[in-house]
Scaffold this motif. Structure first.
Motif, short mmCIF file in Angstrom:
data_model
loop_
_atom_site.label_atom_id
_atom_site.label_comp_id
_atom_site.label_asym_id
_atom_site.label_seq_id
_atom_site.Cartn_x
_atom_site.Cartn_y
_atom_site.Cartn_z
N LEU A 154 -120.71 -27.67 76.65
CA LEU A 154 -119.31 -28.01 76.92
C LEU A 154 -118.43 -27.20 75.99
O LEU A 154 -118.75 -27.03 74.81
CB LEU A 154 -119.07 -29.50 76.68
CG LEU A 154 -119.89 -30.42 77.58
CD1 LEU A 154 -120.80 -31.27 76.75
CD2 LEU A 154 -118.99 -31.25 78.43
N PHE A 155 -117.33 -26.69 76.53
CA PHE A 155 -116.36 -25.96 75.72
C PHE A 155 -115.17 -26.88 75.49
O PHE A 155 -114.63 -27.46 76.43
CB PHE A 155 -115.91 -24.67 76.42
CG PHE A 155 -114.86 -23.94 75.64
CD1 PHE A 155 -115.20 -23.24 74.49
CD2 PHE A 155 -113.53 -23.98 76.02
CE1 PHE A 155 -114.23 -22.59 73.74
CE2 PHE A 155 -112.55 -23.33 75.28
CZ PHE A 155 -112.91 -22.63 74.14
N VAL A 156 -114.77 -27.02 74.23
CA VAL A 156 -113.69 -27.93 73.85
C VAL A 156 -112.58 -27.13 73.19
O VAL A 156 -112.83 -26.26 72.35
CB VAL A 156 -114.21 -29.00 72.86
CG1 VAL A 156 -113.08 -29.89 72.39
CG2 VAL A 156 -115.33 -29.81 73.47
N GLU A 157 -111.36 -27.44 73.57
CA GLU A 157 -110.18 -26.89 72.91
C GLU A 157 -109.22 -28.05 72.72
O GLU A 157 -108.96 -28.80 73.67
CB GLU A 157 -109.54 -25.82 73.78
CG GLU A 157 -108.27 -25.24 73.18
CD GLU A 157 -107.61 -24.24 74.12
OE1 GLU A 157 -106.99 -23.32 73.62
OE2 GLU A 157 -107.70 -24.42 75.35
N GLY A 158 -108.71 -28.22 71.52
CA GLY A 158 -107.82 -29.35 71.29
C GLY A 158 -106.77 -29.08 70.25
O GLY A 158 -106.96 -28.24 69.35
N HIS A 159 -105.68 -29.79 70.41
CA HIS A 159 -104.58 -29.75 69.44
C HIS A 159 -104.24 -31.20 69.13
O HIS A 159 -103.66 -31.89 69.97
CB HIS A 159 -103.38 -29.00 70.02
CG HIS A 159 -103.73 -27.61 70.47
ND1 HIS A 159 -103.88 -26.57 69.59
CD2 HIS A 159 -104.02 -27.12 71.68
CE1 HIS A 159 -104.23 -25.48 70.26
NE2 HIS A 159 -104.32 -25.79 71.53
N GLY A 160 -104.67 -31.65 67.96
CA GLY A 160 -104.49 -33.04 67.58
C GLY A 160 -103.39 -33.23 66.56
O GLY A 160 -103.13 -32.36 65.74
N VAL A 161 -102.78 -34.39 66.63
CA VAL A 161 -101.77 -34.79 65.65
C VAL A 161 -102.44 -35.81 64.74
O VAL A 161 -103.06 -36.77 65.21
CB VAL A 161 -100.54 -35.41 66.34
CG1 VAL A 161 -99.50 -35.81 65.31
CG2 VAL A 161 -99.95 -34.43 67.35
N GLN A 162 -102.34 -35.59 63.44
CA GLN A 162 -103.00 -36.48 62.48
C GLN A 162 -102.14 -36.72 61.27
O GLN A 162 -101.15 -36.01 61.04
CB GLN A 162 -104.37 -35.93 62.09
CG GLN A 162 -104.39 -34.61 61.38
CD GLN A 162 -104.26 -34.66 59.86
OE1 GLN A 162 -103.67 -33.78 59.27
NE2 GLN A 162 -104.78 -35.68 59.22
#
Length: 107
Positions: free
Chosen positions: A88-96
């Protein structure tokens, strides 16, 4: 849980948007142990206006957002693509907020 990452599902793509800040555990799980998530998640800190990048791979087969430092706040967005069997290829932009920590897990 994502669909099985078999040859028949190669090309499956989904986007997960966190519209409301989560307080429990948000988990994006592969269909089976042994699957591998490659790619990266960039976490942006709301207080310090700094970014931190975490990469998957090895034995990581889930994204587990069980703390504010892992990207479960409103405005986070994650994309998952079944690239090949067991991949699986994952790309993410998270707010933390707080101390950033990788959301990539093996369980």
């Amino acid at each position: 849980t994502l669909p099985a990452d078999t040859a028949a599902n190669v090309g499956f793509f989904c986007t997960i948007v966190v519209a409301v800040t989560q307080t429990g555990t948000l988990k994006i799980a592969s269909a089976a142990d042994g699957d591998i998530m490659f790619g990266a998640v960039t976490l942006s800190n709301t207080s310090f206006q700094k970014n931190r990048v975490f990469q998957g791979g090895g034995s990581n087969d889930n994204l587990t957002f069980d703390a504010d430092g892992k990207g479960r706040l409103a405005g986070s967005v994650y994309h998952v693509t079944i690239a090949a069997s067991n991949v699986l290829f994952v790309e993410g932009h998270g707010v933390q907020t707080g101390t950033p920590a990788t959301p990539f897990t093996t369980s």
